[in-house]
Design a protein around this motif. Sequence first.
Motif, PDB file in Angstrom:
ATOM      1  N   LEU A  83       0.865  -1.174   0.000  1.00 37.09           N
ATOM      2  CA  LEU A  83       0.000   0.000   0.000  1.00 37.09           C
ATOM      3  C   LEU A  83       0.906   1.230   0.000  1.00 37.09           C
ATOM      4  CD1 LEU A  83      -2.878   1.170   0.194  1.00 37.09           C
ATOM      5  CD2 LEU A  83      -2.630   1.054   2.689  1.00 37.09           C
ATOM      6  N   GLU A  84       0.952   1.910  -1.131  1.00 34.51           N
ATOM      7  CA  GLU A  84       1.841   3.067  -1.288  1.00 34.51           C
ATOM      8  C   GLU A  84       1.152   4.365  -0.880  1.00 34.51           C
ATOM      9  OE1 GLU A  84       4.988   3.008  -2.118  1.00 34.51           O
ATOM     10  OE2 GLU A  84       5.226   0.995  -2.918  1.00 34.51           O
ATOM     11  N   VAL A 114       2.152  -2.113   4.570  1.00 31.33           N
ATOM     12  CA  VAL A 114       2.284  -0.657   4.467  1.00 31.33           C
ATOM     13  C   VAL A 114       3.349  -0.174   5.449  1.00 31.33           C
ATOM     14  CG1 VAL A 114       0.458  -0.161   6.173  1.00 31.33           C
ATOM     15  CG2 VAL A 114       1.002   1.538   4.424  1.00 31.33           C
ATOM     16  N   THR A 115       4.079   0.840   5.030  1.00 27.16           N
ATOM     17  CA  THR A 115       4.904   1.598   5.964  1.00 27.16           C
ATOM     18  C   THR A 115       4.022   2.772   6.354  1.00 27.16           C
ATOM     19  OG1 THR A 115       6.942   0.897   4.897  1.00 27.16           O
ATOM     20  CG2 THR A 115       7.052   2.870   6.284  1.00 27.16           C
ATOM     21  N   ALA A 116       3.500   2.722   7.563  1.00 28.92           N
ATOM     22  CA  ALA A 116       2.458   3.661   7.990  1.00 28.92           C
ATOM     23  C   ALA A 116       3.032   4.967   8.529  1.00 28.92           C
ATOM     24  CB  ALA A 116       1.589   3.006   9.067  1.00 28.92           C
ATOM     25  N   PHE A 129      -5.011  -3.756  10.431  1.00 27.86           N
ATOM     26  CA  PHE A 129      -3.564  -3.887  10.278  1.00 27.86           C
ATOM     27  C   PHE A 129      -2.917  -4.094  11.641  1.00 27.86           C
ATOM     28  CE2 PHE A 129      -4.428  -1.942   6.227  1.00 27.86           C
ATOM     29  CZ  PHE A 129      -3.386  -2.305   5.394  1.00 27.86           C
ATOM     30  N   VAL A 130      -1.818  -4.830  11.654  1.00 25.41           N
ATOM     31  CA  VAL A 130      -1.033  -5.022  12.873  1.00 25.41           C
ATOM     32  C   VAL A 130       0.415  -4.653  12.592  1.00 25.41           C
ATOM     33  CG1 VAL A 130      -2.536  -6.798  13.866  1.00 25.41           C
ATOM     34  CG2 VAL A 130      -0.651  -7.479  12.389  1.00 25.41           C
ATOM     35  N   VAL A 131       1.093  -4.148  13.604  1.00 22.68           N
ATOM     36  CA  VAL A 131       2.486  -3.756  13.465  1.00 22.68           C
ATOM     37  C   VAL A 131       3.337  -5.017  13.348  1.00 22.68           C
ATOM     38  CG1 VAL A 131       4.434  -2.589  14.575  1.00 22.68           C
ATOM     39  CG2 VAL A 131       2.145  -1.603  14.736  1.00 22.68           C
ATOM     40  N   SER A 132       4.240  -5.004  12.362  1.00 23.98           N
ATOM     41  CA  SER A 132       5.107  -6.164  12.168  1.00 23.98           C
ATOM     42  C   SER A 132       6.586  -5.774  12.183  1.00 23.98           C
ATOM     43  CB  SER A 132       4.764  -6.855  10.840  1.00 23.98           C
ATOM     44  OG  SER A 132       4.829  -5.943   9.765  1.00 23.98           O
ATOM     45  N   GLY A 133       6.878  -4.510  12.424  1.00 26.94           N
ATOM     46  CA  GLY A 133       8.266  -4.068  12.467  1.00 26.94           C
ATOM     47  C   GLY A 133       8.366  -2.565  12.333  1.00 26.94           C
ATOM     48  N   VAL A 134       9.567  -2.108  12.033  1.00 25.94           N
ATOM     49  CA  VAL A 134       9.829  -0.682  11.872  1.00 25.94           C
ATOM     50  C   VAL A 134      10.640  -0.500  10.592  1.00 25.94           C
ATOM     51  CG1 VAL A 134      10.986   1.346  12.849  1.00 25.94           C
ATOM     52  CG2 VAL A 134       9.819  -0.260  14.360  1.00 25.94           C
ATOM     53  N   ALA A 135      10.284   0.509   9.825  1.00 20.92           N
ATOM     54  CA  ALA A 135      11.026   0.835   8.607  1.00 20.92           C
ATOM     55  C   ALA A 135      11.716   2.178   8.804  1.00 20.92           C
ATOM     56  CB  ALA A 135      10.068   0.915   7.417  1.00 20.92           C
ATOM     57  N   ASN A 136      12.901   2.297   8.266  1.00 23.39           N
ATOM     58  CA  ASN A 136      13.596   3.577   8.291  1.00 23.39           C
ATOM     59  C   ASN A 136      13.220   4.322   7.017  1.00 23.39           C
ATOM     60  OD1 ASN A 136      15.021   3.242  10.732  1.00 23.39           O
ATOM     61  ND2 ASN A 136      16.378   1.806   9.694  1.00 23.39           N
ATOM     62  N   ALA A 142       9.272   4.509  10.977  1.00 25.83           N
ATOM     63  CA  ALA A 142       7.817   4.417  10.803  1.00 25.83           C
ATOM     64  C   ALA A 142       7.401   2.955  10.987  1.00 25.83           C
ATOM     65  CB  ALA A 142       7.414   4.906   9.421  1.00 25.83           C
ATOM     66  N   PRO A 143       6.200   2.744  11.540  1.00 27.02           N
ATOM     67  CA  PRO A 143       5.749   1.367  11.730  1.00 27.02           C
ATOM     68  C   PRO A 143       5.508   0.654  10.405  1.00 27.02           C
ATOM     69  CG  PRO A 143       4.120   2.941  12.562  1.00 27.02           C
ATOM     70  CD  PRO A 143       5.248   3.728  12.015  1.00 27.02           C
TER      71      PRO A 143
END
Length: 154
Positions: A83-84, A114-116, A129-136, A142-143
């Motif tokens: 999801l962009e 998605v990077t939310a 949606f559930v959090v599955s990590g962190v993106a830089n 961002a979650p």
Amino acid sequence: MNEEALCSSNRIIRSAVVEDADTLRDIFRRASLTVEGNRDLIVTHPEWLVWDDVMLPFVRVAVIDGRVVGFASARPVDDFLELEDLFTDPDWMRQGVASNLIEDIARRGMRVEVTANPHVIGFYESVGFVVSGVANTQGGPAPRMHLDVTLARP
């Protein structure tokens, strides 16, 4: 109306067409500015307010009474959809437009990731949606979230 459209009274979700591009850019810009926590970053990076037309083939738009009021773009990546974009015209926020767009994407039967934006994580959680990590990201951490379509709401 095509068979892929999702209808709800006077609300239709359909694939975007080239003629929608100006409206999508306008919604993207205005909706981005409504998130108070993003304003400082946007002032620093005004180029972030430019929506990329290359996403057009992946866009679904929400139309109410003939007016595009929101859009989502989800492109295939490996075995999931990324999801962009998910933006609602500020005049139509909090009226189910974004939720309808997520439902439409979930109907494809693929995991959605998605990077939310950290400021709207509550919305993503509200639609499953559930959090599955962190993106830089350029804007900081961002979650990273995912939607298991087998658990998605009908």
